[in-house]
Write a protein that holds these residues in place. Structure first.
Motif, mmCIF file in Angstrom:
data_model
loop_
_atom_site.group_PDB
_atom_site.id
_atom_site.type_symbol
_atom_site.label_atom_id
_atom_site.label_comp_id
_atom_site.label_asym_id
_atom_site.label_seq_id
_atom_site.Cartn_x
_atom_site.Cartn_y
_atom_site.Cartn_z
ATOM 1 N N ALA A 93 0.828 -1.205 0.000
ATOM 2 C CA ALA A 93 0.000 0.000 0.000
ATOM 3 C C ALA A 93 0.864 1.257 0.000
ATOM 4 N N THR A 94 1.930 1.236 0.791
ATOM 5 C CA THR A 94 2.846 2.375 0.835
ATOM 6 C C THR A 94 3.514 2.583 -0.520
ATOM 7 N N ALA A 95 3.940 1.481 -1.143
ATOM 8 C CA ALA A 95 4.588 1.576 -2.450
ATOM 9 C C ALA A 95 3.645 2.145 -3.497
ATOM 10 N N ALA A 96 2.376 1.776 -3.421
ATOM 11 C CA ALA A 96 1.400 2.296 -4.378
ATOM 12 C C ALA A 96 1.174 3.800 -4.191
ATOM 13 N N LEU A 97 1.282 4.265 -2.970
ATOM 14 C CA LEU A 97 1.049 5.679 -2.677
ATOM 15 C C LEU A 97 2.242 6.558 -3.024
ATOM 16 N N VAL A 98 3.455 6.105 -2.668
ATOM 17 C CA VAL A 98 4.613 7.008 -2.774
ATOM 18 C C VAL A 98 5.811 6.422 -3.514
ATOM 19 N N GLU A 99 5.663 5.243 -4.116
ATOM 20 C CA GLU A 99 6.705 4.656 -4.964
ATOM 21 C C GLU A 99 8.052 4.505 -4.253
ATOM 22 N N ILE A 100 8.069 3.718 -3.198
ATOM 23 C CA ILE A 100 9.319 3.437 -2.499
ATOM 24 C C ILE A 100 10.150 2.415 -3.278
ATOM 25 N N GLN A 101 11.465 2.452 -3.025
ATOM 26 C CA GLN A 101 12.380 1.495 -3.638
ATOM 27 C C GLN A 101 12.692 0.325 -2.716
ATOM 28 N N VAL A 102 12.674 0.570 -1.415
ATOM 29 C CA VAL A 102 13.111 -0.438 -0.460
ATOM 30 C C VAL A 102 12.303 -0.322 0.817
ATOM 31 N N ALA A 103 12.061 -1.454 1.451
ATOM 32 C CA ALA A 103 11.468 -1.506 2.785
ATOM 33 C C ALA A 103 12.490 -2.137 3.720
ATOM 34 N N VAL A 104 12.915 -1.376 4.709
ATOM 35 C CA VAL A 104 13.897 -1.834 5.687
ATOM 36 C C VAL A 104 13.143 -2.247 6.945
ATOM 37 N N VAL A 105 13.387 -3.451 7.421
ATOM 38 C CA VAL A 105 12.640 -3.980 8.562
ATOM 39 C C VAL A 105 13.607 -4.284 9.700
ATOM 40 N N GLY A 106 13.382 -3.620 10.839
ATOM 41 C CA GLY A 106 14.181 -3.861 12.032
ATOM 42 C C GLY A 106 13.285 -4.152 13.218
ATOM 43 N N GLY A 107 13.881 -4.156 14.415
ATOM 44 C CA GLY A 107 13.135 -4.464 15.630
ATOM 45 C C GLY A 107 13.299 -5.918 16.031
ATOM 46 N N GLY A 108 12.819 -6.230 17.229
ATOM 47 C CA GLY A 108 13.025 -7.565 17.780
ATOM 48 C C GLY A 108 12.461 -8.686 16.944
ATOM 49 N N VAL A 109 11.285 -8.483 16.336
ATOM 50 C CA VAL A 109 10.679 -9.544 15.527
ATOM 51 C C VAL A 109 11.508 -9.833 14.288
ATOM 52 N N ALA A 110 12.187 -8.805 13.756
ATOM 53 C CA ALA A 110 13.050 -9.013 12.597
ATOM 54 C C ALA A 110 14.211 -9.939 12.934
ATOM 55 N N GLY A 111 14.509 -10.084 14.234
ATOM 56 C CA GLY A 111 15.545 -11.023 14.647
ATOM 57 C C GLY A 111 15.202 -12.470 14.350
ATOM 58 N N ALA A 112 13.960 -12.741 13.981
ATOM 59 C CA ALA A 112 13.572 -14.099 13.580
ATOM 60 C C ALA A 112 14.221 -14.500 12.261
ATOM 61 N N GLY A 113 14.774 -13.533 11.540
ATOM 62 C CA GLY A 113 15.477 -13.848 10.297
ATOM 63 C C GLY A 113 14.542 -14.348 9.215
ATOM 64 N N GLU A 114 14.955 -15.397 8.544
ATOM 65 C CA GLU A 114 14.197 -15.900 7.389
ATOM 66 C C GLU A 114 12.833 -16.458 7.768
ATOM 67 N N VAL A 115 12.624 -16.756 9.044
ATOM 68 C CA VAL A 115 11.281 -17.163 9.484
ATOM 69 C C VAL A 115 10.277 -16.057 9.168
ATOM 70 N N LEU A 116 10.735 -14.809 9.257
ATOM 71 C CA LEU A 116 9.894 -13.675 8.881
ATOM 72 C C LEU A 116 10.139 -13.232 7.444
ATOM 73 N N PHE A 117 11.405 -13.095 7.062
ATOM 74 C CA PHE A 117 11.712 -12.465 5.775
ATOM 75 C C PHE A 117 11.338 -13.330 4.576
ATOM 76 N N ALA A 118 11.447 -14.650 4.694
ATOM 77 C CA ALA A 118 11.090 -15.505 3.547
ATOM 78 C C ALA A 118 9.603 -15.379 3.198
ATOM 79 N N PRO A 119 8.679 -15.553 4.168
ATOM 80 C CA PRO A 119 7.265 -15.369 3.803
ATOM 81 C C PRO A 119 6.931 -13.916 3.473
ATOM 82 N N LEU A 120 7.641 -12.958 4.074
ATOM 83 C CA LEU A 120 7.369 -11.553 3.773
ATOM 84 C C LEU A 120 7.670 -11.254 2.305
ATOM 85 N N ARG A 121 8.805 -11.713 1.808
ATOM 86 C CA ARG A 121 9.138 -11.471 0.401
ATOM 87 C C ARG A 121 8.163 -12.195 -0.521
ATOM 88 N N GLN A 122 7.773 -13.408 -0.134
ATOM 89 C CA GLN A 122 6.820 -14.157 -0.949
ATOM 90 C C GLN A 122 5.474 -13.448 -0.987
#
Length: 318
Positions: free
Chosen positions: A245-274
Motif C-alpha cells: 500500500a505504501t509503495a502504491a502511494l509514494v513509490e518506495i524502492q526499499v522496505a527496511v525492517v528492524g526491531g526484535g521480531v526481525a531477529g527471527a530472520g528468514e522465518v519472517l523475511f522468507a514469507p514476507l518477500r513471498q
C-alpha cells in the motif's frame, strides 16, 4: 564520506523501558552515552527527572560545548508541531511539553522532536540499510509496529512527526479492534505479542521453559512447527499488505525492517518477500526490495541526531 567535524548533536531516545542519550558527531559515532531506566509508572515529573539526569550526564562531558542542537526520538504518538508527546507506554505523559522541557537544560539550543519510527528511518537512511536510496520505508517490528519514510532523498516526518506510521494502517477491514481505535491494523497482526497471541490461540504450545514470546514462536517455526509457521506467515501477510500500500502511494524502492521480531530472520523475511510478490503486483511496486535493518540498538540515537541535523542544518544536513 564526510569527515567528522567538531560540531555535535545531542540525541535522546525515549521509550517505555529506558531513556538513552548520546553526543553524536557528523560521522554518526556516539562519542558519549548515558542511560536511565524509564520510571514509566511514575508521575510526569519523575519521568522528566530521568530525562534531565541523562542530559546532565551529557552536559558534563568535555565535548558538550560543541553541541549545536538536540534531537529527540520518542515513543508516540508525538506532536512535533507542538513539541509534545503522549507515549502509550508512559501513562503520565499526555500532551507533555517535552521539547520545551528539554530546551531549558539544553541551554536554549534548538530541539527537534520526531517519533521513534521516524528516528530509526533517519538512522537507516543516513548510515544503514537505506543509505543511497531516495525513497524508502523503514519499519520497527517489535512490541509494536512503527515506521517512517524517506521521500525524494529526504526524511519525511510530516507535520506532527509521525508520517510513515505503518503499524496503524488497516489491512483487515473486519479484523480485531486495535488499541489505537482502528480495526485490523498491521500492528494488531504483526507485532511480537500478537504473533504469540495468534500462535497460542491456534493451539501452539511453548516448550518446557514456558516461554510464550514471539522469539519462542520463531524458534518453533525454525524447527518446522506448522502452527508457529502459520502465525509468522499471517504477520508477513500483514506487513506485505502495508508495504504494498505504501509503495502504491509514494513509490518506495526499499522496505527496511528492524526491531526484535526481525531477529527471527528468514522465518519472517522468507514469507514476507513471498507475500509481497502477491500484494505488490503493479509494475511500479513489484520491484520493492525488503532488507533487514543494520544499526540495531543505536538506531534511535543516531536517527534522532540525524533528524535534528537535517532540520537545523548542522553538518550541512545529512
Amino acid at each position: 564520506m564526510r569527515t567528522p567535524s567538531g560540531d555535535l548533536v545531542a540525541a535522546l531516545d525515549i521509550g517505555g523501558t529506558k531513556i538513552a542519550g548520546a553526543l553524536v558527531d557528523s560521522g554518526g559515532a556516539l562519542l558519549r552515552t548515558a542511560r536511565r531506566k524509564t520510571p514509566a509508572e511514575g508521575d510526569a515529573a519523575a519521568v522528566m527527572g530521568a530525562v534531565s539526569a541523562v542530559l546532565d550526564d551529557l552536559a558534563g562531558a568535555p565535548e558538550w560545548p560543541g553541541v549545536r542542537a538536540v534531537g529527540i526520538g520518542s515513543a508516540g504518538p508525538v506532536d512535533a508541531s507542538r513539541g509534545t508527546v503522549s507515549p502509550v507506554n508512559i501513562p503520565a505523559w499526555r500532551g507533555f511539553p517535552l521539547a520545551d522541557e528539554v530546551r531549558r537544560p539544553a541551554g536554549g539550543r534548538p530541539v527537534v522532536l520526531v517519533g521513534d519510527g521516524v528516528a530509526m528511518t533517519a538512522a537507516e537512511h543516513w548510515r544503514g540499510a537505506a543509505r543511497g536510496r531516495d525513497n524508502a520505508l523503514c519499519m520497527v517490528v517489535s512490541t509494536g509496529v512503527g515506521g517512517g519514510l524517506v521521500l525524494g532523498g529526504r526524511l519525511h516526518a510530516g507535520p506532527t512527526g509521525n508520517a510513515g506510521h505503518i503499524g496503524h494502517v488497516s489491512v483487515d477491514l473486519d479484523g480485531d479492534p486495535c488499541p489505537c481505535g482502528g480495526r485490523g491494523c498491521v500492528e494488531r497482526i504483526a507485532s511480537g505479542p500478537n504473533i504469540a497471541r495468534r500462535a497460542l490461540a491456534s493451539g501452539w504450545r511453548p516448550g518446557p521453559d514456558g516461554d510464550t514470546t514471539a522469539a519462542a514462536v520463531a524458534a518453533s517455526a525454525r524447527a518446522g512447527d506448522p502452527l508457529a509457521l502459520a502465525s509468522f506467515d499471517r504477520a508477513a501477510r500483514a506487513l506485505a499488505a502495508g508495504i504494498a500500500a505504501t509503495a502504491a502511494l509514494v513509490e518506495i524502492q526499499v522496505a527496511v525492517v528492524g526491531g526484535g521480531v526481525a531477529g527471527a530472520g528468514e522465518v519472517l523475511f522468507a514469507p514476507l518477500r513471498q507475500r509481497l510478490r502477491e500484494y505488490a503486483a503493479l509494475s511500479f511496486t513489484a520491484d520493492v526490495e525488503v532488507v533487514p535493518a543494520v544499526l540495531g540498538g543505536d538506531a534511535g540515537l543516531v536517527g534522532a541526531a540525524a533528524a535534528a541535523a537535517e532540520r537545523v542544518g548542522v553538518w550541512g544536513g545529512v
